[in-house]
Design an enzyme around this catalytic site. Structure first.
Site, mmCIF file in Angstrom:
data_model
loop_
_atom_site.group_PDB
_atom_site.id
_atom_site.type_symbol
_atom_site.label_atom_id
_atom_site.label_comp_id
_atom_site.label_asym_id
_atom_site.label_seq_id
_atom_site.Cartn_x
_atom_site.Cartn_y
_atom_site.Cartn_z
ATOM 1 N N LYS A 108 0.833 -1.208 0.000
ATOM 2 C CA LYS A 108 0.000 0.000 0.000
ATOM 3 C C LYS A 108 0.865 1.255 0.000
ATOM 4 O O LYS A 108 0.612 2.203 -0.740
ATOM 5 C CB LYS A 108 -0.946 -0.012 1.217
ATOM 6 C CG LYS A 108 -2.036 -1.079 1.109
ATOM 7 C CD LYS A 108 -2.843 -1.276 2.388
ATOM 8 C CE LYS A 108 -3.736 -2.503 2.245
ATOM 9 N NZ LYS A 108 -4.608 -2.760 3.390
ATOM 10 N N GLN A 167 -4.788 -1.753 9.485
ATOM 11 C CA GLN A 167 -4.637 -3.080 8.883
ATOM 12 C C GLN A 167 -5.194 -4.160 9.814
ATOM 13 O O GLN A 167 -4.902 -4.178 11.002
ATOM 14 C CB GLN A 167 -3.148 -3.338 8.573
ATOM 15 C CG GLN A 167 -2.884 -4.606 7.779
ATOM 16 C CD GLN A 167 -3.468 -4.592 6.361
ATOM 17 O OE1 GLN A 167 -3.655 -3.534 5.759
ATOM 18 N NE2 GLN A 167 -3.757 -5.765 5.836
ATOM 19 N N ASP A 220 -11.310 2.198 3.442
ATOM 20 C CA ASP A 220 -11.488 0.741 3.401
ATOM 21 C C ASP A 220 -12.967 0.372 3.227
ATOM 22 O O ASP A 220 -13.289 -0.776 2.919
ATOM 23 C CB ASP A 220 -11.009 0.111 4.726
ATOM 24 C CG ASP A 220 -9.655 -0.569 4.595
ATOM 25 O OD1 ASP A 220 -9.321 -1.001 3.485
ATOM 26 O OD2 ASP A 220 -8.954 -0.663 5.618
HETATM 27 N N1 GUN Z 1 -6.652 -7.168 5.973
HETATM 28 C C1 GUN Z 1 -6.947 -7.920 4.886
HETATM 29 N N2 GUN Z 1 -7.538 -7.175 3.937
HETATM 30 C C2 GUN Z 1 -7.627 -5.927 4.430
HETATM 31 C C3 GUN Z 1 -8.153 -4.707 3.913
HETATM 32 O O1 GUN Z 1 -8.669 -4.622 2.795
HETATM 33 N N3 GUN Z 1 -8.037 -3.626 4.740
HETATM 34 C C4 GUN Z 1 -7.494 -3.705 5.978
HETATM 35 N N4 GUN Z 1 -7.473 -2.594 6.704
HETATM 36 N N5 GUN Z 1 -7.017 -4.816 6.482
HETATM 37 C C5 GUN Z 1 -7.077 -5.919 5.714
#
Ligand code: GUN
Length: 293
Positions: free
Chosen positions: A52, A96, A119
């Site tokens: 990211k 996350q 998200d």
């Molecule tokens: N863990 C697995 N996929 C995601 C996601 O799309 N966003 C976040 N914040 N954590 C994750």
């Protein structure tokens, strides 16, 4: 059979976002800024988060990574979220997942300002999505819809079967594909661990979305001839062949299923690569105040 090429799509979309950033700034806009909170050192989370951060830099966004040790008390994490909510320079804020067991995922998600919830996990965004209002759509469902659109895959009146009812993939994608308009208007069946006659239901699917998180669960005898198969699974298994020491396996037994399909996503190289792009697109929308003026 045609491959749904997430790698090619991701690279095209990154170029599009990068030029959108240049245009936005040229017309007086700010640099989009994504803040990510990572708690602990889970291997998969480290990989996702570094992806990211890298993607932000590639398209000209600002990125802030806030790290905490795994034993951080929940109230300290919540206090940091409040601080980042109030920081006007930050357009998108994500934490996350998964979080360590002593921290409530729900408290954390609800603490994020829904206007920065790129998200799309906050109940406000999920609720707005359900009733067809503008909202941040979470990354994997958004990636699936984008893939369907870019490959002009028809959805109206199609039988779509989603396997897996998670809050971040199965549930939202089943709602999105049943909404009015394209890509929607499908007849959606959502299957899960208690579904009876799973094989029978799955084998009726014109569009099959496998999001249950069990490696190679979907076999050739479960798939209709000519189906579109979208594999969301990413199970990491140890491998002595790859440089990283890990190998990613999907929920679909690709080699035997692929010859029956009209379209199929590979793993890796499918939907997974689009999730970071969806996050960038939401952050861009936030910087432009598109969803919440
Ligand atoms: N863990 C697995 N996929 C995601 C996601 O799309 N966003 C976040 N914040 N954590 C994750």
């Amino acid at each position: 059979m045609q491959l749904l090429d997430g790698k090619k799509m991701a690279s095209e979309m990154k170029t599009e976002i990068a030029s959108e950033v240049i245009q936005f700034k040229a017309s007086g806009g700010k640099t989009p800024h994504l803040a990510t909170i990572l708690v602990g050192h889970d291997g998969a989370s480290e990989t996702y988060v570094s992806g990211k951060v890298k993607a932000c830099h590639e398209v000209g966004f600002k990125s802030t990574l806030v790290r905490f040790e795994v034993d951080i008390p929940e109230n300290e994490l919540l206090a940091k979220i409040v601080e980042l909510n109030m920081d006007d320079d930050i357009d998108g804020l994500i934490v996350q997942l998964p979080l360590p067991p002593h921290i409530s995922e729900r408290n954390v998600i609800e603490a994020i300002d829904y206007r920065k919830d790129v998200d799309g996990f906050h109940p406000v965004n999920l609720g707005r999505m359900v009733i067809g209002m503008p909202s941040y759509i979470s990354a994997t469902p958004a990636g699936i819809l984008e893939m369907i659109k870019r490959y002009n895959i028809p959805t109206e009146g199609k039988s779509c079967v989603v396997v897996g009812r998670s809050n971040i993939v199965g549930k939202p994608v089943s709602i999105l594909l049943s909404r009015k308009g394209y890509p929607g208007d499908a007849t959606v069946t959502l299957c899960h661990s208690k579904t009876l006659n799973l094989k029978e239901i799955v084998s009726q699917a014109d569009i099959l979305i496998a999001a249950l998180g069990q490696a190679e669960f979907i076999k050739a005898d479960m798939v209709k001839e000519g189906a579109v198969v979208i594999d969301v699974g990413i199970t990491r298994i140890k491998s002595s062949v790859t440089k990283s020491g890990w190998k990613l396996i999907g929920d679909v037994k690709f080699d035997e299923v692929a010859p029956k399909c009209s379209y199929i996503t590979p793993v890796p190289g499918g939907v997974g690569l689009l999730t970071v792009i969806a996050l960038l697109k939401n952050t861009m929308l936030s910087a432009k105040r598109t969803i919440y003026p």
